[in-house]
Design a protein around this motif. Structure first.
Motif, PDB file in Angstrom:
ATOM      1  N   UNK A 281       0.808  -1.240  -0.012  1.00  0.00           N
ATOM      2  CA  UNK A 281       0.179  -0.093   0.219  1.00  0.00           C
ATOM      3  C   UNK A 281       0.823   1.325   0.000  1.00  0.00           C
ATOM      4  N   UNK A 282       1.971   1.024   0.749  1.00  0.00           N
ATOM      5  CA  UNK A 282       2.591   2.343   0.911  1.00  0.00           C
ATOM      6  C   UNK A 282       3.521   2.573  -0.498  1.00  0.00           C
ATOM      7  N   UNK A 283       3.898   1.673  -1.212  1.00  0.00           N
ATOM      8  CA  UNK A 283       4.377   1.634  -2.569  1.00  0.00           C
ATOM      9  C   UNK A 283       3.435   2.239  -3.467  1.00  0.00           C
TER      10      UNK A 283
ATOM     11  N   UNK B 149       3.545   5.871  -5.732  1.00  0.00           N
ATOM     12  CA  UNK B 149       3.629   5.838  -7.107  1.00  0.00           C
ATOM     13  C   UNK B 149       2.369   6.582  -7.810  1.00  0.00           C
ATOM     14  N   UNK B 150       1.333   6.780  -6.953  1.00  0.00           N
ATOM     15  CA  UNK B 150       0.131   7.436  -7.353  1.00  0.00           C
ATOM     16  C   UNK B 150      -0.116   8.722  -6.776  1.00  0.00           C
TER      17      UNK B 150
ATOM     18  N   UNK C 170       7.279  12.565  -0.535  1.00  0.00           N
ATOM     19  CA  UNK C 170       8.202  11.738  -1.004  1.00  0.00           C
ATOM     20  C   UNK C 170       9.382  11.906  -0.277  1.00  0.00           C
ATOM     21  N   UNK C 171       9.700  13.316  -0.130  1.00  0.00           N
ATOM     22  CA  UNK C 171      11.152  13.541   0.793  1.00  0.00           C
ATOM     23  C   UNK C 171      10.969  13.103   1.971  1.00  0.00           C
ATOM     24  N   UNK C 172       9.784  13.269   2.674  1.00  0.00           N
ATOM     25  CA  UNK C 172       9.430  13.039   4.021  1.00  0.00           C
ATOM     26  C   UNK C 172       9.375  11.657   4.215  1.00  0.00           C
ATOM     27  N   UNK C 173       8.805  10.809   3.358  1.00  0.00           N
ATOM     28  CA  UNK C 173       8.660   9.382   3.515  1.00  0.00           C
ATOM     29  C   UNK C 173      10.013   8.751   3.412  1.00  0.00           C
ATOM     30  N   UNK C 174      11.054   9.016   2.441  1.00  0.00           N
ATOM     31  CA  UNK C 174      12.574   8.852   2.569  1.00  0.00           C
ATOM     32  C   UNK C 174      13.107   8.884   3.600  1.00  0.00           C
ATOM     33  N   UNK C 175      12.810   9.771   4.119  1.00  0.00           N
ATOM     34  CA  UNK C 175      13.543  10.312   5.547  1.00  0.00           C
ATOM     35  C   UNK C 175      13.194   9.443   6.681  1.00  0.00           C
TER      36      UNK C 175
END
Length: 46
Positions: free
Chosen positions: A13-15, A19-20, A27-32
């Motif tokens: 679900x996260x991926x 993607x959507x 995206x930057x916060x998720x990456x951190x």
């Protein structure tokens, strides 16, 4: 991508969200968050 099916539903679900729907800021916060969690887990394993 066959290995993708081995992951929990929450990862899928996260991926899908990334993607959507995710904005550039999200995206930057998720990456951190993911980088921090992975590094923390790697330290615990080592």
């Amino acid at each position: 991508m066959k290995d993708f099916d081995k992951f929990p539903k929450s990862i899928k679900k996260a991926v899908r969200y990334i993607n959507q729907d995710a904005t550039k800021e999200q995206l930057e916060e998720i990456r951190k968050l993911i980088d921090y969690a992975i590094k923390k887990r790697q330290l615990m394993i080592d």
